[in-house]
Design a protein around this motif. Structure first.
Motif, PDB file in Angstrom:
ATOM      1  N   ALA A 120       0.809  -1.224   0.000  1.00  0.00           N
ATOM      2  CA  ALA A 120       0.000   0.000   0.000  1.00  0.00           C
ATOM      3  C   ALA A 120       0.844   1.277   0.000  1.00  0.00           C
ATOM      4  O   ALA A 120       0.272   2.371  -0.031  1.00  0.00           O
ATOM      5  CB  ALA A 120      -0.933   0.001   1.210  1.00  0.00           C
ATOM      6  N   LYS A 121       2.158   1.141   0.043  1.00  0.00           N
ATOM      7  CA  LYS A 121       2.989   2.334  -0.074  1.00  0.00           C
ATOM      8  C   LYS A 121       2.755   2.960  -1.453  1.00  0.00           C
ATOM      9  O   LYS A 121       2.578   2.259  -2.437  1.00  0.00           O
ATOM     10  CB  LYS A 121       4.462   1.980   0.121  1.00  0.00           C
ATOM     11  CG  LYS A 121       4.786   1.566   1.559  1.00  0.00           C
ATOM     12  CD  LYS A 121       6.232   1.122   1.731  1.00  0.00           C
ATOM     13  CE  LYS A 121       6.508   0.755   3.168  1.00  0.00           C
ATOM     14  NZ  LYS A 121       7.879   0.227   3.381  1.00  0.00           N
ATOM     15  N   TYR A 122       2.755   4.267  -1.490  1.00  0.00           N
ATOM     16  CA  TYR A 122       2.349   4.969  -2.709  1.00  0.00           C
ATOM     17  C   TYR A 122       3.146   4.526  -3.935  1.00  0.00           C
ATOM     18  O   TYR A 122       2.584   4.349  -5.014  1.00  0.00           O
ATOM     19  CB  TYR A 122       2.490   6.485  -2.513  1.00  0.00           C
ATOM     20  CG  TYR A 122       1.407   7.063  -1.648  1.00  0.00           C
ATOM     21  CD1 TYR A 122       0.176   7.428  -2.189  1.00  0.00           C
ATOM     22  CD2 TYR A 122       1.585   7.220  -0.281  1.00  0.00           C
ATOM     23  CE1 TYR A 122      -0.838   7.953  -1.398  1.00  0.00           C
ATOM     24  CE2 TYR A 122       0.582   7.737   0.531  1.00  0.00           C
ATOM     25  CZ  TYR A 122      -0.622   8.102  -0.024  1.00  0.00           C
ATOM     26  OH  TYR A 122      -1.623   8.615   0.765  1.00  0.00           O
ATOM     27  N   TYR A 167      -0.513   7.897   9.816  1.00  0.00           N
ATOM     28  CA  TYR A 167      -0.404   7.242   8.506  1.00  0.00           C
ATOM     29  C   TYR A 167       1.044   7.224   8.019  1.00  0.00           C
ATOM     30  O   TYR A 167       1.398   7.845   7.021  1.00  0.00           O
ATOM     31  CB  TYR A 167      -1.312   7.932   7.481  1.00  0.00           C
ATOM     32  CG  TYR A 167      -2.738   8.083   7.946  1.00  0.00           C
ATOM     33  CD1 TYR A 167      -3.487   6.965   8.315  1.00  0.00           C
ATOM     34  CD2 TYR A 167      -3.342   9.332   8.039  1.00  0.00           C
ATOM     35  CE1 TYR A 167      -4.806   7.083   8.755  1.00  0.00           C
ATOM     36  CE2 TYR A 167      -4.660   9.466   8.473  1.00  0.00           C
ATOM     37  CZ  TYR A 167      -5.383   8.336   8.825  1.00  0.00           C
ATOM     38  OH  TYR A 167      -6.685   8.457   9.267  1.00  0.00           O
ATOM     39  N   PRO A 168       1.902   6.471   8.724  1.00  0.00           N
ATOM     40  CA  PRO A 168       3.354   6.554   8.498  1.00  0.00           C
ATOM     41  C   PRO A 168       3.847   5.791   7.269  1.00  0.00           C
ATOM     42  O   PRO A 168       3.094   5.081   6.603  1.00  0.00           O
ATOM     43  CB  PRO A 168       3.915   5.918   9.766  1.00  0.00           C
ATOM     44  CG  PRO A 168       2.875   4.903  10.139  1.00  0.00           C
ATOM     45  CD  PRO A 168       1.555   5.531   9.785  1.00  0.00           C
ATOM     46  N   PHE A 169       5.145   5.940   7.020  1.00  0.00           N
ATOM     47  CA  PHE A 169       5.901   5.146   6.043  1.00  0.00           C
ATOM     48  C   PHE A 169       5.405   5.284   4.611  1.00  0.00           C
ATOM     49  O   PHE A 169       5.611   4.389   3.786  1.00  0.00           O
ATOM     50  CB  PHE A 169       5.923   3.664   6.441  1.00  0.00           C
ATOM     51  CG  PHE A 169       6.328   3.413   7.862  1.00  0.00           C
ATOM     52  CD1 PHE A 169       7.603   3.736   8.292  1.00  0.00           C
ATOM     53  CD2 PHE A 169       5.434   2.870   8.773  1.00  0.00           C
ATOM     54  CE1 PHE A 169       7.987   3.507   9.609  1.00  0.00           C
ATOM     55  CE2 PHE A 169       5.795   2.647  10.083  1.00  0.00           C
ATOM     56  CZ  PHE A 169       7.084   2.972  10.500  1.00  0.00           C
ATOM     57  N   GLY A 170       4.758   6.393   4.296  1.00  0.00           N
ATOM     58  CA  GLY A 170       4.292   6.601   2.926  1.00  0.00           C
ATOM     59  C   GLY A 170       3.235   5.616   2.489  1.00  0.00           C
ATOM     60  O   GLY A 170       3.109   5.305   1.299  1.00  0.00           O
ATOM     61  N   MET A 171       2.449   5.132   3.444  1.00  0.00           N
ATOM     62  CA  MET A 171       1.407   4.152   3.140  1.00  0.00           C
ATOM     63  C   MET A 171       0.092   4.854   2.836  1.00  0.00           C
ATOM     64  O   MET A 171      -0.245   5.863   3.462  1.00  0.00           O
ATOM     65  CB  MET A 171       1.238   3.185   4.309  1.00  0.00           C
ATOM     66  CG  MET A 171       2.440   2.292   4.525  1.00  0.00           C
ATOM     67  SD  MET A 171       2.349   1.402   6.092  1.00  0.00           S
ATOM     68  CE  MET A 171       3.860   0.417   5.964  1.00  0.00           C
ATOM     69  N   ALA A 173      -3.542   5.163   3.263  1.00  0.00           N
ATOM     70  CA  ALA A 173      -4.542   4.724   4.230  1.00  0.00           C
ATOM     71  C   ALA A 173      -5.809   4.225   3.546  1.00  0.00           C
ATOM     72  O   ALA A 173      -6.477   3.302   4.051  1.00  0.00           O
ATOM     73  CB  ALA A 173      -4.876   5.862   5.187  1.00  0.00           C
ATOM     74  N   THR A 174      -6.157   4.791   2.415  1.00  0.00           N
ATOM     75  CA  THR A 174      -7.356   4.342   1.695  1.00  0.00           C
ATOM     76  C   THR A 174      -7.199   2.898   1.237  1.00  0.00           C
ATOM     77  O   THR A 174      -8.141   2.097   1.316  1.00  0.00           O
ATOM     78  CB  THR A 174      -7.635   5.256   0.491  1.00  0.00           C
ATOM     79  OG1 THR A 174      -7.855   6.591   0.951  1.00  0.00           O
ATOM     80  CG2 THR A 174      -8.857   4.789  -0.277  1.00  0.00           C
ATOM     81  N   VAL A 175      -6.008   2.554   0.753  1.00  0.00           N
ATOM     82  CA  VAL A 175      -5.766   1.178   0.310  1.00  0.00           C
ATOM     83  C   VAL A 175      -5.893   0.217   1.487  1.00  0.00           C
ATOM     84  O   VAL A 175      -6.579  -0.811   1.401  1.00  0.00           O
ATOM     85  CB  VAL A 175      -4.373   1.055  -0.343  1.00  0.00           C
ATOM     86  CG1 VAL A 175      -4.043  -0.407  -0.624  1.00  0.00           C
ATOM     87  CG2 VAL A 175      -4.331   1.854  -1.637  1.00  0.00           C
ATOM     88  N   ILE A 176      -5.244   0.542   2.598  1.00  0.00           N
ATOM     89  CA  ILE A 176      -5.241  -0.368   3.747  1.00  0.00           C
ATOM     90  C   ILE A 176      -6.604  -0.435   4.421  1.00  0.00           C
ATOM     91  O   ILE A 176      -7.068  -1.523   4.804  1.00  0.00           O
ATOM     92  CB  ILE A 176      -4.162   0.063   4.763  1.00  0.00           C
ATOM     93  CG1 ILE A 176      -2.768  -0.126   4.143  1.00  0.00           C
ATOM     94  CG2 ILE A 176      -4.277  -0.731   6.062  1.00  0.00           C
ATOM     95  CD1 ILE A 176      -1.620   0.374   4.995  1.00  0.00           C
ATOM     96  N   ASN A 177      -7.269   0.700   4.544  1.00  0.00           N
ATOM     97  CA  ASN A 177      -8.502   0.769   5.333  1.00  0.00           C
ATOM     98  C   ASN A 177      -9.791   0.596   4.530  1.00  0.00           C
ATOM     99  O   ASN A 177     -10.850   0.405   5.111  1.00  0.00           O
ATOM    100  CB  ASN A 177      -8.561   2.089   6.097  1.00  0.00           C
ATOM    101  CG  ASN A 177      -7.454   2.212   7.131  1.00  0.00           C
ATOM    102  OD1 ASN A 177      -6.848   1.217   7.523  1.00  0.00           O
ATOM    103  ND2 ASN A 177      -7.180   3.428   7.573  1.00  0.00           N
ATOM    104  N   ALA A 178      -9.688   0.658   3.208  1.00  0.00           N
ATOM    105  CA  ALA A 178     -10.904   0.524   2.392  1.00  0.00           C
ATOM    106  C   ALA A 178     -10.771  -0.513   1.282  1.00  0.00           C
ATOM    107  O   ALA A 178     -11.694  -1.305   1.049  1.00  0.00           O
ATOM    108  CB  ALA A 178     -11.278   1.882   1.782  1.00  0.00           C
ATOM    109  N   VAL A 179      -9.626  -0.546   0.604  1.00  0.00           N
ATOM    110  CA  VAL A 179      -9.479  -1.440  -0.549  1.00  0.00           C
ATOM    111  C   VAL A 179      -9.176  -2.879  -0.119  1.00  0.00           C
ATOM    112  O   VAL A 179      -9.868  -3.825  -0.537  1.00  0.00           O
ATOM    113  CB  VAL A 179      -8.383  -0.925  -1.505  1.00  0.00           C
ATOM    114  CG1 VAL A 179      -8.193  -1.909  -2.664  1.00  0.00           C
ATOM    115  CG2 VAL A 179      -8.735   0.458  -2.028  1.00  0.00           C
TER     116      VAL A 179
END
Length: 238
Positions: A120-122, A167-171, A173-179
């Protein structure tokens, strides 16, 4: 007549010896532990908790000697076969690690897979792939690898914990928390995995209801690792 009698006696002794050997071997076979192999990244490895306090370690303590729980977590790694460590490069694919090879060779009865947080990192989700297509297909491949092992393990996929502020490490949050909470069950169905375990819900879910469960917004703290161990235990042994 004498020859037949001698052979009959020898055969009887051989049968008795075979039975005795079988009786000696049976306890050894019965004592072989059920092997649980935990595949993942730094969350599985146990980043930010003391040694021996990761959820695989805690699960081992809950299960006892009849089980062997092995931690194959490797920090920073991705499900993506082309996953990067940084925007400017570096191979961070879990596929290319010794941890993956060790997990494949662990003769598991049960496998849990929890990868996606680093995907999920950008620079991974946005640059390496397009809209999760590679993540989906690479995940399917990994489930197949484990399901095709000679030990024929049950394979469970796990939804990673939610990402909390900052929301650290360039991750993303939408990917982790929604996708991922939606995509991973779809992957499980397509790969014919044996079940989906949601560490996402266990550690706060979409409402981010447990903000004190991590040490940095990403990695579960000791309380978080305990909750994951309980969640895994309850799912595997209802």
């Amino acid at each position: 007549v004498s020859t037949q009698s001698t052979w009959g006696g020898a055969k009887g002794n051989l049968d008795k010896a075979s039975m005795l050997l079988a009786l000696l071997v049976l306890p050894i076979v019965a004592a072989s532990p059920t092997r649980i192999s935990c595949v993942g990244d730094s969350i599985t490895y146990g980043w930010c908790v003391p040694a021996g306090q990761s959820y695989p370690d805690l699960l081992q303590g809950m299960l006892g000697k009849k089980y062997l729980v092995q931690n194959f977590g490797n920090s920073g790694k991705t499900m993506l076969k082309q996953g990067l460590c940084r925007a400017d490069g570096g191979d961070c694919a879990y596929w290319d690690t010794r941890s993956f090879q060790a997990a494949v060779g662990s003769n598991p009865d049960i496998v849990t897979i929890m990868l996606g947080t680093n995907d999920a990192k950008y620079f991974n989700w946005g640059d390496v792939q397009s809209q999760g297509d590679s993540y989906f297909s690479d995940y399917l491949d990994m489930v197949r690898v484990f399901k095709q092992l000679p030990s024929h393990p049950k394979v469970y996929v796990m939804i990673p914990p939610p990402l909390y502020p900052p929301y650290p490490f360039g991750m993303n949050a939408t990917v982790i928390n929604a996708v991922l909470p939606t995509m991973i069950p779809e992957i499980a169905k397509a790969a014919q995995a044996d079940g989906v375990i949601s560490m996402f819900e266990a550690l706060g879910g979409a409402n981010l209801s447990q903000p004190n469960i991590t040490c940095d917004g990403c990695h579960p703290n000791p309380d978080g690792q305990k909750e994951m161990a309980r969640t895994l235990f309850d799912f595997l042994f209802p």
